[in-house]
Design a protein around this motif. Sequence first.
Motif, PDB file in Angstrom:
ATOM      1  N   ALA A 318       0.807  -1.222   0.000  1.00  0.00           N
ATOM      2  CA  ALA A 318       0.000   0.000   0.000  1.00  0.00           C
ATOM      3  C   ALA A 318       0.835   1.264   0.000  1.00  0.00           C
ATOM      4  CB  ALA A 318      -0.949   0.004   1.200  1.00  0.00           C
ATOM      5  N   SER A 321       1.920   2.287  -4.446  1.00  0.00           N
ATOM      6  CA  SER A 321       0.988   1.632  -5.359  1.00  0.00           C
ATOM      7  C   SER A 321       1.612   1.428  -6.731  1.00  0.00           C
ATOM      8  CB  SER A 321      -0.293   2.465  -5.486  1.00  0.00           C
ATOM      9  OG  SER A 321       0.015   3.769  -5.913  1.00  0.00           O
ATOM     10  N   ASP A 345      -4.895  -3.538   0.872  1.00  0.00           N
ATOM     11  CA  ASP A 345      -3.743  -3.886   1.707  1.00  0.00           C
ATOM     12  C   ASP A 345      -3.759  -2.999   2.940  1.00  0.00           C
ATOM     13  OD1 ASP A 345      -1.379  -4.941   2.626  1.00  0.00           O
ATOM     14  OD2 ASP A 345      -0.112  -3.736   1.328  1.00  0.00           O
ATOM     15  N   SER A 349      -5.420   1.935   1.309  1.00  0.00           N
ATOM     16  CA  SER A 349      -5.022   1.281   0.082  1.00  0.00           C
ATOM     17  C   SER A 349      -5.571   2.077  -1.088  1.00  0.00           C
ATOM     18  CB  SER A 349      -5.516  -0.166   0.056  1.00  0.00           C
ATOM     19  OG  SER A 349      -4.748  -0.950  -0.816  1.00  0.00           O
TER      20      SER A 349
END
Length: 949
Positions: A318, A321, A345, A349
């Motif tokens: 996270a 990304s 996550d 996230s």
Amino acid sequence: MQKIRVSSVMFIGSMLLYINVSGQVKDNAQTNSGIEIPIQHSASGIKKIKLQPLSDKIIHVTAIATEKFPDDKSLMAVKLSDDAVKFTTTKSPDQVTLSTSSLKVDVSTKTGLITYRDSSGKVLLAQTKNEGLSLIPKVFSGEPSYQVSQLFDAQENEAYYGLGQHQQGLVNYNGRRVDLVQYNTEIGVPFFVSNKGYGLLWDNYSITRAGDIRDYQPLTALKLFSKEGDEGWLTATYTSKTDPDKVLLKQPISELSINWLTDQHKFPSTVKMQDAVVHYEGAVASELEGLYQLQLKYAGYIKVWFDDKLVADFWRQAWNSGSAILDLELKKNKKTKIKIEWIPDGAESYLGLTCLPPLPKSLMNTFALSSESGNAVNYYFIQGANADQVISGYRTVTGKAVLMPKWAMGFWQSRERYKTQDEILSTVKTFRDKKIPLDNIVLDWSYWKQPEWGSQQFDPERFADPDGMIKSLHKQNVNLMISVWPKFNKGFDIYDKLNEQNFLYKRNIADGRVDWIGKGYSNTFYDAFNPKARTAFWELMNKRLYSKGIDAWWMDATEPDMHSNLPVEIRKDLMNPTYEGSSTTYFNAFPLVNAKGVYEGQRKVNNENRVFILTRSAYAGLQRYAAVAWSGDIASRWEDMKTQIGAGVNFSLSGMPYWTMDIGGFSVEKRYENPNKEDLEEWRELNARWYQFGAFVPLFRVHGQFPFREIYNIAPEGHPAYKSMLYYNKLRYRLMPYIYSIAGNTYHHDYTMMRGLMMDFPQDLKAFNLSDAFLFGPSLLINPVYKYKERNREVYLPSGQGWYDLYTGKYFNGGQTIKADAPYEKMPVYVKEGSIVPTGPELQYTSEKPADPITLFVYTGKNASFSLYEDEGTNYNYEKGAFATIDFNYDENTKTLTVGSRKGSFKGMQDSRTFKIVVITPKSARALDFNQKVNQSFTYSGKAVTIKL
């Protein structure tokens, strides 16, 4: 056409010819400063264009919306020679043409549109006739500026390469949008190479788009249909992660834009993100048919299906990304079923999905560049018969690629992280005890006291004797690279000293953000654009680290990444203002000036030992500062391994020859931390395959989070993974004469080590778009295996010559796709027919012994050549001519090998050595066996020798 006369002469450095388009013929200009051309009625906003030939193949173009050209100040370009470049100018009623011996540049005096032709008149590049605004007035931080754009026509079958390092698995960017913005795993470099005989370097430091520069549209650009068939939305279903049958929420949704920390509120407040699995289901359609490019941003686990076909299966942590491009071909008003499964996550996230609709007719077969901020259109057009010549032109403008120390070509061991002095020393001891070759070990972040990020001091509790540790490593012939961030925590003396001198960015402190370490610490970065700040930064490094014997620098987070997962507008706020001006104008150049300060600082202190910098971001010109880029915090996933191929190829085609990656991937799924039997075996195979790939990129480097990345921690001795990793490690060292020679060529002949197939096979259309293979040097075709349990893979062998299996010597015709064997322990590698590959003795480190004997593997069928390059390996004497070359030439007709007279010399050079020859022919396969009986062996003392094979 008539010759143009000079109506007046301006002096800018040296003579500049000013063209008054209504003037009479008077003179020809024969200087290197070029011409200024007033533009009469341009709708683009351009009033004047300046053309400056820097060589017969390089034209510097500047276009302005005012009367006065800005100063020729550039961060990426170096001072060029004052040698005169011969050119002539001619004029027709509406056009001025500047001609060199290689180029003709036509400028319309009405529109300002430019066309580039070769000496025969063939068009290389032309601006699109559909004229648009090139300079749009803007203001950033109170500074007047312009949004700067240019639109060019694309030729038939034109392909575009370079533009930095990107992780979408693409190699050819024709028809694609490429965002040039610095971000962890994404590197923007405004230079591209075309397969049509030219390249273009865009001298701008702001965030830039290249290719298809249109804005991404929200998902609502498409017709959306729910799971039940209702038009206007998709169906979002949130279920419990622990109880899949438990529905937490079901709602319509027409936007997926949880892209940043600031977007977290878009997730339903009634559902805890860390507890949910989300499914988005329905269909999409459009009245406008064609190719839709969907940009997917994700963190956590993501799967996407189009019409029940799985098109994406990714994972990313996270705090960094990932992104991908998904191609969706739509027929008019025909629905395509879509399903997305997202497992976030943790509590924060990311998921975003936008699209680029099909190109309108007016933009088909075009390629554009558009930057947020600049004072002029400013670029260099570079002609070249091939990509190597174009890249050589790029380095003419931006500087030579300095030669890295020889030890850097060996194996590097790293992990996140060695926490103590004992961990470093015990790791090196184990490598030496187990006879695993090693040249460099890396000490990652947090060797300092926890609150004192930026102190550049070892924590004495964990590193009681850093001086002794470094001396011990050096005694074992191991170098130490250390992590140095441009970051400083508030609350200790170094921060205060830098802050007092106004060397720090202020905003992150004022906003009250804290980092993720311990209790969280207030922090910011220094302003690397400020030359005095750069000096202070280096002096701190020198006093507290370099003076102890540190060998190399790991310059992390150089985007700069002051706080992860913030949108770019906030990131610009955090570094505003820079010493040079608005952060909008200079955003992308931070990694360049940061490396500049370290390189120049170390060379002033010690001009003997080569500087070596590893940096997470880069910009045009970085190659002159002894800096290597790596591909950032990628995931330990098969799909991430595959995307590294295109990432490395295009970074290399951006003019910078040194690139590396975290072998094994950096971020690790939790299933590998305490794995079951199946996951453990997948982890081992993933690392083995990645090692195989990593042995054939410019720098051979292992790094990543837990599990530990040493090969003996990945798998026990006797396991296929261990045996494979050790084999490729040793093979890398056997190939050191080949590898160091091509590295030498990067400086002396502007060579590129990691080569896209278009570089060596420009006529092979099938090779243009291949994103899963590359050449390492002139001879080795590398085909990484990037699928779990795959024991063969399709390999395309470029046309025009045959190919030999590296391991068996078996011959294959070119121009065909084969199903190549890929057993667990081997990756398919093929040697180009007509190659000479020099190999040396087995080594534990690069300087262990001289390269003697050298075995020359001669792959016949065509003429072959190779130049062996050698120098002192660690210093800058090669810049003064202290190096030697030996040319090998094989003649297929006479079946003779000529070893030329040695050229040059250097301290410690071997006066006499042994060469062994192994001949491989289409009818007599020879395996890659360093102990096999050779065809011939002879002693070489520097004089030419011709041998009949």
